[in-house]
Design an enzyme around this catalytic site. Structure first.
Site, PDB file in Angstrom:
ATOM      1  N   TYR A   1      -2.695  -1.296  10.122  1.00  0.00           N
ATOM      2  CA  TYR A   1      -2.649  -1.472   8.672  1.00  0.00           C
ATOM      3  C   TYR A   1      -1.311  -0.996   8.121  1.00  0.00           C
ATOM      4  CZ  TYR A   1      -4.017  -1.081   3.758  1.00  0.00           C
ATOM      5  OH  TYR A   1      -4.084  -1.209   2.382  1.00  0.00           O
TER       6      TYR A   1
ATOM      7  N   SER B   1       0.843  -1.190   0.000  1.00  0.00           N
ATOM      8  CA  SER B   1       0.000   0.000   0.000  1.00  0.00           C
ATOM      9  C   SER B   1       0.875   1.235   0.000  1.00  0.00           C
ATOM     10  CB  SER B   1      -0.888   0.001   1.252  1.00  0.00           C
ATOM     11  OG  SER B   1      -1.544   1.240   1.441  1.00  0.00           O
TER      12      SER B   1
END
Length: 245
Positions: A150, A137
């Site tokens: 995350y 990401s």
């Protein structure tokens, strides 16, 4: 002639979103596609649409990884491409994140990537090579104030990708990571930017001026899965509309 003719690809989190887009594009380009997920109904539907195979798969389970890889090899005689796409999101900041929540995100987003790479590596070594594509990401490239677990998991995926690339390169196995920015998937709706109604303001700061589409991430994954990227390994490939620039 398809760019993945003769290759077999295993894609986790393939029921919907980016995973489904990757599965559809890989199948269109000639791959034998096995997509896995815990979302059985959506997974079966996606597999039916693209002409692939769906397998139920808890990516945090060592036993289920062994089963999925074994069944893939049994169906198609080998395994050439692994896309570690499955992930979950938590918007909590450091001070808000409970230990159980942190561990769950790490298990799904990080430990699953480790288990997947470890399970497919011997199969790919026997095959004479392969390509592993780990979906990280933009949060694995730059820190943010929310999404603590995350972000931690996606930084870990970035590091594991490099370590695996160094170790597996001698066997002809390439390992790369993709770092998407804002992409129009279910996960985007779970972010605080969307929940607080700030997406339009965030998009204005993206040089390309829009949110990405799952198909655009899939095309990058296709490049890394194919022989067109034969000299690329241990690298980050960013698809964020210029946000990190």
């Amino acid at each position: 002639m398809g760019r993945l003719d003769g290759k077999t690809a295993l894609i986790t989190g393939g029921a919907r979103g980016q995973g489904a887009a990757e599965a559809a594009l890989f199948a269109e380009e000639g791959a034998n596609v096995v997509l896995t997920d815990v979302l059985d109904e959506e997974g079966e539907r996606t597999a039916d649409i693209i002409g692939g195979t769906f397998l139920h798969h808890d990516v945090t389970s060592e036993e289920e990884w062994a089963s999925v890889v074994s069944r893939t090899v049994g169906l198609h005689g080998g395994l050439d491409v692994l896309v570690n796409n499955a992930a979950i999101f938590s918007p909590s900041s450091l001070l808000e994140t409970e230990p159980d929540e942190f561990r769950r995100v790490i298990e799904v987003n990080q430990v699953s990537v480790y288990l997947g790479m470890r399970e497919v590596a011997p199969v790919m070594i026997e095959r004479g090579g392969g390509s592993i594509v780990n979906i990280s990401s933009g949060a694995g490239m730059r820190a943010g104030s929310s999404g603590f677990a995350y972000g931690a998991s996606k930084w870990a995926v970035r590091g594991m990708t490099k370590s695996a690339a160094v170790r597996l390169g001698r066997h002809g196995i390439r390992v790369n990571s993709i770092h998407p920015g804002f992409v129009d998937t279910v996960m985007l709706g779970q972010t605080r930017i969307v929940q607080r109604g700030n997406l339009d303001a965030a998009v204005e700061r993206i040089p390309l001026g829009r949110v990405g589409r799952p198909e655009e991430i899939a095309r990058l994954a296709l490049f890394l899965a194919s022989d067109e990227s034969a000299y690329s390994t241990g690298s980050e490939f960013i698809a964020d509309g210029g946000s990190l620039a």
